[in-house]
Motif scaffolding. Structure first.
Motif, PDB file in Angstrom:
ATOM      1  N   TYR A 171       0.832  -1.211   0.000  1.00 18.79           N
ATOM      2  CA  TYR A 171       0.000   0.000   0.000  1.00 18.79           C
ATOM      3  C   TYR A 171       0.865   1.258   0.000  1.00 18.79           C
ATOM      4  CZ  TYR A 171      -4.311  -2.629   0.911  1.00 18.79           C
ATOM      5  OH  TYR A 171      -5.394  -3.462   0.810  1.00 18.79           O
ATOM      6  N   GLU A 172       1.949   1.239   0.789  1.00 14.36           N
ATOM      7  CA  GLU A 172       2.818   2.410   0.836  1.00 14.36           C
ATOM      8  C   GLU A 172       3.445   2.692  -0.533  1.00 14.36           C
ATOM      9  OE1 GLU A 172       3.343   4.588   3.127  1.00 14.36           O
ATOM     10  OE2 GLU A 172       2.181   3.663   4.744  1.00 14.36           O
ATOM     11  N   HIS A 173       3.889   1.636  -1.209  1.00 18.93           N
ATOM     12  CA  HIS A 173       4.492   1.819  -2.536  1.00 18.93           C
ATOM     13  C   HIS A 173       3.447   2.253  -3.548  1.00 18.93           C
ATOM     14  CE1 HIS A 173       6.324   0.736  -6.413  1.00 18.93           C
ATOM     15  NE2 HIS A 173       7.474   0.949  -5.797  1.00 18.93           N
ATOM     16  N   ALA A 174       2.237   1.718  -3.461  1.00 19.79           N
ATOM     17  CA  ALA A 174       1.198   2.065  -4.428  1.00 19.79           C
ATOM     18  C   ALA A 174       0.746   3.512  -4.275  1.00 19.79           C
ATOM     19  CB  ALA A 174       0.008   1.124  -4.271  1.00 19.79           C
ATOM     20  N   LEU A 175       0.702   4.019  -3.055  1.00 29.17           N
ATOM     21  CA  LEU A 175       0.226   5.384  -2.802  1.00 29.17           C
ATOM     22  C   LEU A 175       1.357   6.396  -2.715  1.00 29.17           C
ATOM     23  CD1 LEU A 175      -2.537   4.640  -0.140  1.00 29.17           C
ATOM     24  CD2 LEU A 175      -2.838   5.092  -2.566  1.00 29.17           C
ATOM     25  N   SER A 176       2.557   6.024  -3.118  1.00 29.18           N
ATOM     26  CA  SER A 176       3.679   6.964  -3.055  1.00 29.18           C
ATOM     27  C   SER A 176       3.439   8.138  -4.001  1.00 29.18           C
ATOM     28  CB  SER A 176       4.981   6.253  -3.432  1.00 29.18           C
ATOM     29  OG  SER A 176       6.056   7.178  -3.474  1.00 29.18           O
ATOM     30  N   PRO A 177       3.630   9.385  -3.547  1.00 29.25           N
ATOM     31  CA  PRO A 177       3.393  10.536  -4.433  1.00 29.25           C
ATOM     32  C   PRO A 177       4.448  10.706  -5.514  1.00 29.25           C
ATOM     33  CG  PRO A 177       4.247  11.275  -2.310  1.00 29.25           C
ATOM     34  CD  PRO A 177       4.009   9.797  -2.180  1.00 29.25           C
ATOM     35  N   TRP A 178       5.563   9.962  -5.433  1.00 29.24           N
ATOM     36  CA  TRP A 178       6.617  10.131  -6.427  1.00 29.24           C
ATOM     37  C   TRP A 178       6.266   9.494  -7.760  1.00 29.24           C
ATOM     38  CZ3 TRP A 178       9.966  13.650  -5.052  1.00 29.24           C
ATOM     39  CH2 TRP A 178      10.223  13.853  -3.709  1.00 29.24           C
ATOM     40  N   HIS A 179       5.221   8.676  -7.808  1.00 29.24           N
ATOM     41  CA  HIS A 179       4.865   8.044  -9.079  1.00 29.24           C
ATOM     42  C   HIS A 179       4.389   9.067 -10.112  1.00 29.24           C
ATOM     43  CE1 HIS A 179       5.549   4.143  -7.446  1.00 29.24           C
ATOM     44  NE2 HIS A 179       4.544   4.194  -6.592  1.00 29.24           N
ATOM     45  N   ARG A 180       3.919  10.220  -9.641  1.00 31.17           N
ATOM     46  CA  ARG A 180       3.404  11.211 -10.593  1.00 31.17           C
ATOM     47  C   ARG A 180       4.495  11.795 -11.474  1.00 31.17           C
ATOM     48  NH1 ARG A 180       1.378  15.620  -6.350  1.00 31.17           N
ATOM     49  NH2 ARG A 180       0.771  13.664  -5.313  1.00 31.17           N
ATOM     50  N   PHE A 181       5.742  11.684 -11.068  1.00 31.05           N
ATOM     51  CA  PHE A 181       6.845  12.215 -11.875  1.00 31.05           C
ATOM     52  C   PHE A 181       7.376  11.193 -12.885  1.00 31.05           C
ATOM     53  CE2 PHE A 181       7.073  14.461  -7.762  1.00 31.05           C
ATOM     54  CZ  PHE A 181       6.869  15.757  -8.217  1.00 31.05           C
ATOM     55  N   ARG A 182       6.835  10.013 -12.904  1.00 27.48           N
ATOM     56  CA  ARG A 182       7.281   9.000 -13.858  1.00 27.48           C
ATOM     57  C   ARG A 182       6.604   9.227 -15.206  1.00 27.48           C
ATOM     58  NH1 ARG A 182       6.532   3.374 -10.719  1.00 27.48           N
ATOM     59  NH2 ARG A 182       7.554   2.640 -12.636  1.00 27.48           N
ATOM     60  N   PRO A 183       7.336   9.005 -16.308  1.00 29.82           N
ATOM     61  CA  PRO A 183       6.710   9.212 -17.630  1.00 29.82           C
ATOM     62  C   PRO A 183       5.509   8.314 -17.860  1.00 29.82           C
ATOM     63  CG  PRO A 183       9.109   9.093 -17.810  1.00 29.82           C
ATOM     64  CD  PRO A 183       8.770   8.691 -16.405  1.00 29.82           C
ATOM     65  N   ARG A 184       5.543   7.106 -17.299  1.00 32.09           N
ATOM     66  CA  ARG A 184       4.422   6.198 -17.497  1.00 32.09           C
ATOM     67  C   ARG A 184       3.141   6.719 -16.862  1.00 32.09           C
ATOM     68  NH1 ARG A 184       5.302   0.301 -15.177  1.00 32.09           N
ATOM     69  NH2 ARG A 184       7.184   0.563 -16.468  1.00 32.09           N
ATOM     70  N   HIS A 185       3.278   7.500 -15.787  1.00 31.53           N
ATOM     71  CA  HIS A 185       2.106   7.994 -15.072  1.00 31.53           C
ATOM     72  C   HIS A 185       1.353   9.053 -15.871  1.00 31.53           C
ATOM     73  CE1 HIS A 185      -0.103   8.225 -11.260  1.00 31.53           C
ATOM     74  NE2 HIS A 185      -0.245   9.515 -11.509  1.00 31.53           N
ATOM     75  N   ARG A 186       2.008   9.653 -16.831  1.00 28.80           N
ATOM     76  CA  ARG A 186       1.351  10.708 -17.601  1.00 28.80           C
ATOM     77  C   ARG A 186       0.341  10.162 -18.600  1.00 28.80           C
ATOM     78  NH1 ARG A 186       6.994  13.934 -19.012  1.00 28.80           N
ATOM     79  NH2 ARG A 186       7.620  14.310 -16.821  1.00 28.80           N
ATOM     80  N   HIS A 187       0.431   8.885 -18.921  1.00 29.65           N
ATOM     81  CA  HIS A 187      -0.484   8.276 -19.884  1.00 29.65           C
ATOM     82  C   HIS A 187      -1.474   7.401 -19.120  1.00 29.65           C
ATOM     83  CE1 HIS A 187       2.236   9.652 -23.031  1.00 29.65           C
ATOM     84  NE2 HIS A 187       3.232   9.114 -22.339  1.00 29.65           N
ATOM     85  N   PRO A 188      -2.755   7.760 -19.090  1.00 37.34           N
ATOM     86  CA  PRO A 188      -3.731   6.961 -18.332  1.00 37.34           C
ATOM     87  C   PRO A 188      -3.995   5.617 -18.996  1.00 37.34           C
ATOM     88  CG  PRO A 188      -4.841   8.694 -19.555  1.00 37.34           C
ATOM     89  CD  PRO A 188      -3.368   8.940 -19.726  1.00 37.34           C
ATOM     90  N   GLU A 189      -4.297   4.632 -18.159  1.00 35.64           N
ATOM     91  CA  GLU A 189      -4.623   3.309 -18.667  1.00 35.64           C
ATOM     92  C   GLU A 189      -6.093   3.256 -19.083  1.00 35.64           C
ATOM     93  OE1 GLU A 189      -3.602   0.255 -15.967  1.00 35.64           O
ATOM     94  OE2 GLU A 189      -1.460   0.742 -15.920  1.00 35.64           O
ATOM     95  N   PRO A 190      -6.468   2.324 -19.939  1.00 31.28           N
ATOM     96  CA  PRO A 190      -7.880   2.232 -20.362  1.00 31.28           C
ATOM     97  C   PRO A 190      -8.775   1.918 -19.178  1.00 31.28           C
ATOM     98  CG  PRO A 190      -6.611   0.334 -21.126  1.00 31.28           C
ATOM     99  CD  PRO A 190      -5.617   1.331 -20.620  1.00 31.28           C
ATOM    100  N   PRO A 191      -9.902   2.608 -19.044  1.00 32.32           N
ATOM    101  CA  PRO A 191     -10.795   2.363 -17.903  1.00 32.32           C
ATOM    102  C   PRO A 191     -11.555   1.054 -18.077  1.00 32.32           C
ATOM    103  CG  PRO A 191     -11.770   3.963 -19.389  1.00 32.32           C
ATOM    104  CD  PRO A 191     -10.399   3.663 -19.934  1.00 32.32           C
ATOM    105  N   PRO A 192     -12.259   0.600 -17.031  1.00 39.26           N
ATOM    106  CA  PRO A 192     -13.070  -0.620 -17.156  1.00 39.26           C
ATOM    107  C   PRO A 192     -14.148  -0.446 -18.222  1.00 39.26           C
ATOM    108  CG  PRO A 192     -12.776  -0.034 -14.851  1.00 39.26           C
ATOM    109  CD  PRO A 192     -12.255   1.111 -15.652  1.00 39.26           C
TER     110      PRO A 192
END
Length: 370
Positions: A171-192
């Protein structure tokens, strides 16, 4: 919101007695409770104690077994007969002999880790997906948590709740705020694909991370309020307030989810719709070991660089103290420098005579010795 006291449980020996009185095996009890046979054996030996909804269900089952147990009433004694007749010889009744359980072979650390991974990883990936809304990040968080657990396995193996230990790290790794600076985070995944699932996932992601985590632990995982507060590092009143505000926010966006039971069902369906698969345990262990070797070598190289820089500094540093050159001071009373002017004709002739006389004059006489 007040905390309900924990459901009381009988002692471990009483739990086993109730099960044997009802002619139930540990496998049958495990099937009823939805756990493994090893877990039921640990409950009956006192090594572990169920928590949350498992504790309530286990206590309810033991209570029902206690009520269904046959009560043997004492038989009245028969009066002694007047005629002295020989008593029949008692027929020996064979007592039921319990078959001894086969000796337990201790698991190796790798086997114990693989068992924990197979038991927890699939559910943890689905929970991390509800926290982040990203499948790749959910898988990465779970794998990273188990890699840390393998690095610190002596500590995790003796923990009272190894699954909770790994869940907290994931949970700590998943909710880390540093993920927003990753290039992958800028592209959203397809929703359900389903509109209801998209609305629920959007509403969950609108919640603050602490509220989202508290809601998932209480309504999704099924932990008690005290356990939820402990895992989120908050007090029990703070966890209760987060849970209430999270439910109110979801009910405001999705009125049909105001019932906690319906919310739990919808969250389970949402987590089960995505294709979420975790890597194999040997792969996770291998990647964790490679990461450990890499950082160990990096630490050694950094230490060697520091030692080399220190040695070079010691070799080239001066061995004695050299005071710095003081700054010049102004001296008072010195006459000003006079600039030489033009010479007269007589002064020029005298200067020339002195210059020629020094080189072409009479020979020097040696002093006489006395």
């Amino acid at each position: 919101m007040t905390q309900n006291p924990a459901t009381p449980l009988p002692p471990p020996k009483e739990r086993r007695r109730l099960r044997e009185t009802a002619s139930l095996t540990q496998a049958q009890v495990a099937e009823r409770m939805g756990v493994s046979r090893e877990t039921v054996r640990a409950w009956e030996t006192g090594r572990t104690t169920p928590r949350g909804r498992k504790r309530e269900a286990y206590a309810k089952m033991l209570n029902s077994l206690d009520q269904e147990a046959p009560v043997t009433e004492p038989q009245p004694e028969r009066p002694a007969e007047v005629v002295d007749t020989p008593a029949p010889e008692p027929v020996p009744v064979p007592l039921p002999v319990e078959e001894p359980e086969p000796p337990r072979v201790p698991l190796t650390p790798a086997q114990a880790f693989d068992a924990l991974y197979a038991f927890c990883a699939p559910a943890l990936v689905r929970q991390a997906y509800l926290l982040t809304g990203r499948r790749e990040l959910a898988r990465e968080s779970v794998e990273r948590a188990f890699q840390v657990a393998w690095q610190r396995w002596p500590e995790v193996a003796v923990d009272r709740d190894p699954a909770g230990w790994v869940r907290a790290v994931a949970y700590e790794h998943a909710l880390s705020p540093w993920h927003r600076f990753r290039p992958r985070h800028r592209h959203p995944e397809p929703p359900p694909p389903d509109s209801a699932d998209r609305a629920l996932l959007t509403a969950l992601l609108k919640l603050p991370p602490s509220y989202r985590r508290t809601l998932l632990l209480y309504d999704g995982v099924g932990l008690g309020l005290a356990e939820t507060a402990a895992e989120t590092e908050a007090s029990t009143p703070a966890a209760a307030n987060r849970l209430l505000h999270a439910r109110e926010a979801l009910a405001a966006r999705l009125p049909d989810l105001s019932d906690p039971a319906e919310l739990r069902r919808r969250m389970t369906e949402l987590a089960s719709t995505g294709r979420l698969h975790a890597a194999k345990p040997p792969v996770v262990r291998f990647v964790g070991e490679r990461r450990t070797v890499f950082w160990t070598r990096a630490a050694i190289a950094f230490t060697v660089a520091i030692i080399g820089a220190t040695t070079f500094t010691v070799r080239v540093a001066p061995t004695h103290y050299e005071p710095p050159v003081p700054l010049g001071e102004r001296v008072e009373g010195v006459p000003a420098r006079v600039v030489q002017g033009s010479l007269s004709e007589e002064e020029v002739r005298l200067r020339d005579r002195l210059r020629t006389g020094m080189t072409a004059g009479p020979e020097r006489l040696l002093p006489l010795s006395r």
